[in-house]
Structure formats: C-alpha cells, structure tokens
Design a protein around this motif. Structure first.
Motif, PDB file in Angstrom:
ATOM      1  N   VAL A  53      79.303 -26.325 -56.053  1.00  0.00           N
ATOM      2  CA  VAL A  53      78.013 -26.590 -55.409  1.00  0.00           C
ATOM      3  C   VAL A  53      77.228 -25.291 -55.281  1.00  0.00           C
ATOM      4  O   VAL A  53      77.771 -24.257 -54.883  1.00  0.00           O
ATOM      5  CB  VAL A  53      78.205 -27.217 -54.005  1.00  0.00           C
ATOM      6  CG1 VAL A  53      76.845 -27.450 -53.351  1.00  0.00           C
ATOM      7  CG2 VAL A  53      78.985 -28.518 -54.087  1.00  0.00           C
ATOM      8  N   ASP A  55      73.764 -23.995 -53.390  1.00  0.00           N
ATOM      9  CA  ASP A  55      72.704 -24.293 -52.433  1.00  0.00           C
ATOM     10  C   ASP A  55      71.831 -23.055 -52.256  1.00  0.00           C
ATOM     11  O   ASP A  55      72.347 -21.969 -51.965  1.00  0.00           O
ATOM     12  CB  ASP A  55      73.286 -24.695 -51.074  1.00  0.00           C
ATOM     13  CG  ASP A  55      73.496 -26.191 -50.958  1.00  0.00           C
ATOM     14  OD1 ASP A  55      72.589 -26.949 -51.336  1.00  0.00           O
ATOM     15  OD2 ASP A  55      74.584 -26.605 -50.512  1.00  0.00           O
ATOM     16  N   GLU A  71      64.025 -25.960 -51.828  1.00  0.00           N
ATOM     17  CA  GLU A  71      65.462 -26.237 -51.776  1.00  0.00           C
ATOM     18  C   GLU A  71      66.011 -26.504 -53.177  1.00  0.00           C
ATOM     19  O   GLU A  71      65.478 -27.325 -53.922  1.00  0.00           O
ATOM     20  CB  GLU A  71      65.741 -27.440 -50.875  1.00  0.00           C
ATOM     21  CG  GLU A  71      65.394 -27.191 -49.412  1.00  0.00           C
ATOM     22  CD  GLU A  71      65.834 -28.339 -48.519  1.00  0.00           C
ATOM     23  OE1 GLU A  71      66.482 -29.270 -49.022  1.00  0.00           O
ATOM     24  OE2 GLU A  71      65.511 -28.286 -47.318  1.00  0.00           O
ATOM     25  N   HIS A  73      69.572 -27.644 -54.768  1.00  0.00           N
ATOM     26  CA  HIS A  73      70.909 -28.159 -54.456  1.00  0.00           C
ATOM     27  C   HIS A  73      71.514 -28.722 -55.745  1.00  0.00           C
ATOM     28  O   HIS A  73      71.079 -29.757 -56.245  1.00  0.00           O
ATOM     29  CB  HIS A  73      70.841 -29.244 -53.385  1.00  0.00           C
ATOM     30  CG  HIS A  73      72.179 -29.826 -53.040  1.00  0.00           C
ATOM     31  ND1 HIS A  73      73.106 -29.153 -52.273  1.00  0.00           N
ATOM     32  CD2 HIS A  73      72.752 -31.010 -53.374  1.00  0.00           C
ATOM     33  CE1 HIS A  73      74.178 -29.899 -52.135  1.00  0.00           C
ATOM     34  NE2 HIS A  73      73.995 -31.034 -52.800  1.00  0.00           N
ATOM     35  N   TYR A 112      67.243 -31.147 -57.160  1.00  0.00           N
ATOM     36  CA  TYR A 112      68.515 -31.729 -56.732  1.00  0.00           C
ATOM     37  C   TYR A 112      69.197 -32.324 -57.951  1.00  0.00           C
ATOM     38  O   TYR A 112      68.607 -33.155 -58.652  1.00  0.00           O
ATOM     39  CB  TYR A 112      68.299 -32.814 -55.681  1.00  0.00           C
ATOM     40  CG  TYR A 112      67.575 -32.353 -54.433  1.00  0.00           C
ATOM     41  CD1 TYR A 112      68.299 -31.870 -53.342  1.00  0.00           C
ATOM     42  CD2 TYR A 112      66.189 -32.390 -54.357  1.00  0.00           C
ATOM     43  CE1 TYR A 112      67.635 -31.438 -52.197  1.00  0.00           C
ATOM     44  CE2 TYR A 112      65.522 -31.955 -53.224  1.00  0.00           C
ATOM     45  CZ  TYR A 112      66.248 -31.490 -52.143  1.00  0.00           C
ATOM     46  OH  TYR A 112      65.590 -31.055 -51.015  1.00  0.00           O
TER      47      TYR A 112
END
Length: 245
Positions: A53, A55, A71, A73, A112
């Motif tokens: 992951v 972030d 953001e 992600h 995302y």
C-alpha cells in the motif's frame, strides 16, 4: 599353528570390518551429495503475491478548488519467492510503474487504485487493478482499469496480441461487437488493440475498458466476456492461453 590361524582370522575380520565401515561411510556421503545436488536443481519455486500500500497526502494549491490536500492511495502487489531475484525485481518494478507507485504527483489530482484480481497461472502472472482518477477542478472522477500480464520465468510483458495467431483482430472484434449489440447503450468500440487490457478467468477471456473508452460515462468500467470455446481457432499454440484448452 592353530593359534597362528586364529590370529590371522581375527586380523582378517578387523580389516574386512574396517573396509566395510569405510564403504558405508563413503556411500552415505555420496548419497548426501546427490540429495543436495538434486535439491539444488529440482527445488520447486513457490512464488507468492504480497499486498503493498502507498498512501500520500500532498498540499494542493489549485485555484478555486475546495480541498487543500491531494490524496494518492494505491494498493498493489509484489511478487516474492522467485529464485531469480533479477527477474523478480524486473516484475515488481514494472508493476509499480503501471500502477503509478513511482510517479511524481504535484497535488492537483486524487488517485485511488486497488487490486481486483491477482493470480499466477502456470507461468503467467495476471493482475487487474481498478480505481478512480480525479483531476482537481474537473466535473467528476473517472473510473479506470489496467491489466498487467507478465511471464514469471523471464519477466517479459505478455501483450494481448501474444495470445493469438496473426489476423486475430477480425474474430475478436466480431465477438465484441456482437456483445455490444445486446447492450442498452450506444458503443464507440472500434476494435481491440495489440496492448488491449484483458484478463481471463474460467472459460472466458475478458476485454476491459476504462470509463468513456467505449461507452457513455454512466457505464463506468466496461468488461466484455468472450468464451474461450469461440476463439480456439485463433489462439496461439505457443501462447499463455494454450494450456487452458
């Protein structure tokens, strides 16, 4: 004389025992060497996929945009357990490159991505990743899909065209157009590409398209199922689909 013969017999027994012990010891060592050699040559690989992951939160100075933070992600996979670490690294770097792990983000976008399918079948590593991209200030986010198909033996990319014999497009396009004709929306599909997004599962090959690629935005990501039985005649006997048939 009897005493002498007895001594000779004892000495002979000791010598025979010593020779036999040496033979057994050497035999054991040889068996260990052979077993170790076979282990080194025939030891099977058990590569596995490990979830990772990334972030990131990046300050955003986009004029007129309400949020002050962008953001990023990204959920992706890495391959672990290959004996050839150079191939393993090659595969993992390619995956990260496609997903955007190493990209430089300037804070004007949200991204995302998550893995929806990941598997190793025979020598083929197949990963399907879906997510959304939102450019700050745009009317809305866009759903997108990417596929990654790699040969785990050498790390080379397996493209859509590698599945088939020459001239495969006509048959695939015919089947795809037939499927689109049954949908309740107008499609802009013009034909498959050599680097077409794809994956296969069970008895189907799936073509995948990001939002707006072949259909109105309201349809989001579009997936076109094609029966493997319908394309047997065009599948390359040297390609990754050959073992399925």
């Amino acid at each position: 004389i009897i005493w002498f013969v007895g001594v000779i017999a004892i000495i002979g027994s000791l010598l025979w025992g010593g020779i036999r012990f040496y033979e057994i010891e050497q035999s054991g060592k040889n068996q260990q060497l052979v077993a170790k050699s076979v282990q080194q040559i025939d030891k099977p690989e058990f590569p596995v996929l490990v979830n990772r992951v990334l972030d990131k939160k990046i300050p955003d100075n986009t004029s007129g945009f309400g949020s002050t933070v962008a953001e990023i992600h990204l959920v992706y996979v890495e391959l672990s357990g290959l004996k050839d670490k150079s191939v393993e690294k090659k595969i993992n770097e390619y995956i990260k490159g496609v997903i955007g792990v190493n990209d430089v983000y300037d804070g004007t976008e949200d991204l995302y991505m998550a893995v929806s399918k990941a598997a190793i079948d025979e020598n083929l590593l197949s990963v399907l990743s879906e997510g959304t991209y939102f450019g700050h200030g745009a009317a809305g986010a866009i759903n997108q899909v990417v596929s990654i198909n790699l040969n785990v033996k050498n790390g080379e990319l397996v493209q859509f065209k590698d599945l088939f014999r020459a001239g495969y497009q006509e048959k695939i396009n015919q089947l795809a157009n037939s499927w689109f004709s049954t949908q309740d929306y107008a499609s802009s599909f013009e034909g498959v590409k050599d680097d077409q997004c794809f994956y296969f599962s069970g008895n189907y090959l799936y073509l995948c398209f990001s939002e707006h690629e072949v259909a109105p935005g309201s349809q989001g990501i579009v997936t076109v199922p094609i029966k493997l039985d319908d394309i047997r005649g065009i599948i390359s006997r040297n390609g990754p689909l050959a073992y399925v048939l």
